[in-house]
Scaffold this motif. Sequence first.
Motif, PDB file in Angstrom:
ATOM      1  N   ASN A 283       0.869  -1.185   0.160  1.00 49.17           N
ATOM      2  CA  ASN A 283       0.197   0.013  -0.059  1.00 49.17           C
ATOM      3  C   ASN A 283       0.964   1.208   0.024  1.00 49.17           C
ATOM      4  O   ASN A 283       0.555   2.254   0.591  1.00 49.17           O
ATOM      5  N   LEU A 284       1.871   1.244  -0.938  1.00 47.83           N
ATOM      6  CA  LEU A 284       3.077   2.436  -1.011  1.00 47.83           C
ATOM      7  C   LEU A 284       2.949   3.086  -2.070  1.00 47.83           C
ATOM      8  O   LEU A 284       3.676   3.758  -2.564  1.00 47.83           O
ATOM      9  N   LEU A 285       1.895   2.839  -2.851  1.00 49.16           N
ATOM     10  CA  LEU A 285       1.725   3.562  -4.464  1.00 49.16           C
ATOM     11  C   LEU A 285       1.716   4.910  -4.147  1.00 49.16           C
ATOM     12  O   LEU A 285       1.904   5.819  -5.258  1.00 49.16           O
ATOM     13  N   SER A 286       1.401   5.536  -3.039  1.00 46.91           N
ATOM     14  CA  SER A 286       1.410   7.096  -2.916  1.00 46.91           C
ATOM     15  C   SER A 286       3.016   7.657  -2.531  1.00 46.91           C
ATOM     16  O   SER A 286       2.862   8.733  -1.963  1.00 46.91           O
ATOM     17  N   VAL A 287       3.814   6.816  -2.217  1.00 49.43           N
ATOM     18  CA  VAL A 287       5.006   7.474  -1.712  1.00 49.43           C
ATOM     19  C   VAL A 287       5.511   8.217  -2.658  1.00 49.43           C
ATOM     20  O   VAL A 287       5.895   7.875  -3.849  1.00 49.43           O
TER      21      VAL A 287
ATOM     22  N   LEU B  13      -9.068   6.718  12.505  1.00 46.00           N
ATOM     23  CA  LEU B  13      -8.059   6.555  11.350  1.00 46.00           C
ATOM     24  C   LEU B  13      -8.807   5.615   9.998  1.00 46.00           C
ATOM     25  O   LEU B  13      -8.616   5.808   9.155  1.00 46.00           O
ATOM     26  N   THR B  14      -9.883   4.579  10.713  1.00 48.76           N
ATOM     27  CA  THR B  14     -10.742   3.962   9.750  1.00 48.76           C
ATOM     28  C   THR B  14     -11.300   4.850   8.675  1.00 48.76           C
ATOM     29  O   THR B  14     -11.388   4.673   7.611  1.00 48.76           O
ATOM     30  N   LEU B  15     -12.106   5.861   9.516  1.00 49.24           N
ATOM     31  CA  LEU B  15     -12.997   6.676   8.738  1.00 49.24           C
ATOM     32  C   LEU B  15     -11.952   7.442   7.804  1.00 49.24           C
ATOM     33  O   LEU B  15     -12.429   7.809   6.602  1.00 49.24           O
TER      34      LEU B  15
ATOM     35  N   VAL C 134      -1.795  10.433   3.235  1.00 49.61           N
ATOM     36  CA  VAL C 134      -1.766  10.152   1.640  1.00 49.61           C
ATOM     37  C   VAL C 134      -1.636  11.559   0.898  1.00 49.61           C
ATOM     38  O   VAL C 134      -2.615  12.585   1.050  1.00 49.61           O
ATOM     39  N   PRO C 135      -0.543  11.841   0.387  1.00 50.49           N
ATOM     40  CA  PRO C 135      -0.448  13.141  -0.184  1.00 50.49           C
ATOM     41  C   PRO C 135      -1.457  13.600  -1.278  1.00 50.49           C
ATOM     42  O   PRO C 135      -1.878  12.753  -1.953  1.00 50.49           O
TER      43      PRO C 135
ATOM     44  N   SER D 176     -11.933   8.067   3.651  1.00 50.89           N
ATOM     45  CA  SER D 176     -11.949   9.221   2.883  1.00 50.89           C
ATOM     46  C   SER D 176     -10.694   9.446   2.112  1.00 50.89           C
ATOM     47  O   SER D 176     -10.742  10.539   1.400  1.00 50.89           O
ATOM     48  N   GLY D 177      -9.627   8.571   2.137  1.00 48.04           N
ATOM     49  CA  GLY D 177      -8.499   8.655   1.414  1.00 48.04           C
ATOM     50  C   GLY D 177      -7.561   9.636   1.845  1.00 48.04           C
ATOM     51  O   GLY D 177      -6.399  10.211   1.351  1.00 48.04           O
TER      52      GLY D 177
END
Length: 384
Positions: free
Chosen positions: A293-297, A363-365, A383-384, A369-370
């Motif tokens: 789950n690091l595609l936003s690095v 954190l789950t919510l 998430v940037p 929400s992204g």
Amino acid sequence: MAETQSPEEITAWMALANLQFSSRLQTALLQRFQNSPQLALAASDAEREDIPGWLSRHTTRLHDPTFAVTAKQRHWLQEHPIQVLRLQDSDFPPLLREIPDSPPYLFVYGEYTTQHHLSVAVVGSRRATPYGRGIAEKLARELAEKGVTIVSGGAAGIDTSAHRGALAGAGQTIAVLGCGLDVCYPPDNANLFKQIRTQGALMSEYPLGAQPEHWRFPQRNRIVSGMSQGLIIVEAPKSSGALITARLAAEQGHPLMVVPGNIDRPLSIGSNELLREGAVPILGTEDVLYTLNLLSVPTKKPTQMQLGFDESVPSSPAFTPPNTADLSPITIQILERLSTTPKHIETLAQECGIESAQIGVELTLMELSGLVSRLPGNSWICVP
């Protein structure tokens, strides 16, 4: 490292390491004496008697001059900038802190900081094929170019290729050794270890002079897997130390990823069996990033391969909500304390002064929400 330690303090840690007590016993001993090896070693025998796991043979060893710091060790410490990474330090790998037998300290030759917490371990056979070495180097290089620290064991074969790939990608790499920091094993890696010290660090829980005895490597492997977000296996025969690391990673709850190998080659039997048992097949760097789950690095630097990354993402880990008016006070508080460096939920709860259960719900919510993303080991990033 967060702070410079005095020669006397580092020598005291070496004296404790020389005793070669188990990690759990050392942790219990240090907790009793304010995490100070000086206090622990200077205490009276009576003060140590009720420490969990403490036996008379431990007292005997502590007083045995055979285990005292040697003149050779003192001289080596004077000549080399060694630091001690302690369990209570903020730089200590947060995921490694969670495993049952976490080392209470690590000797570090080089630099290790929170920027290295986003890491992936790459391990495999010492007798790797050219294919295996090439794949390990390619994966490590591309991950390092994306800002991911590469962790391995400094051994011949796949380990060496992984470290070289990270260095070639101008990234960071950590070699966790199965011997003392003053012992170059394998000898052919002397120049490689020098390079690693400039782009990462050499680490060991063992005292100076500790030789690469066979039993040390399974112990070392728990650190390699324990400090990493996930583990990649490249070529592992039926009986391989890499399979021990794979088992440890599974026990620690870290994702296990495997590069498929030729079914006719003995070097691929163990790794292919891991795939049959449910490990994630890795066909390229993007598979690793997706699994973790690091595609936003954010990209460390421009590369030829564009793995679905937004190259306009700034490299700074800081994160600012786009419109705080639409967010709750708790959400804002959490976001102010998150970055692209993973942070464990317990640390976040402590910093925010909020119960872990409430933080978990929020954190789950936020993930739905992204705004944030969860990593293995219940660590979180924005998430940037």
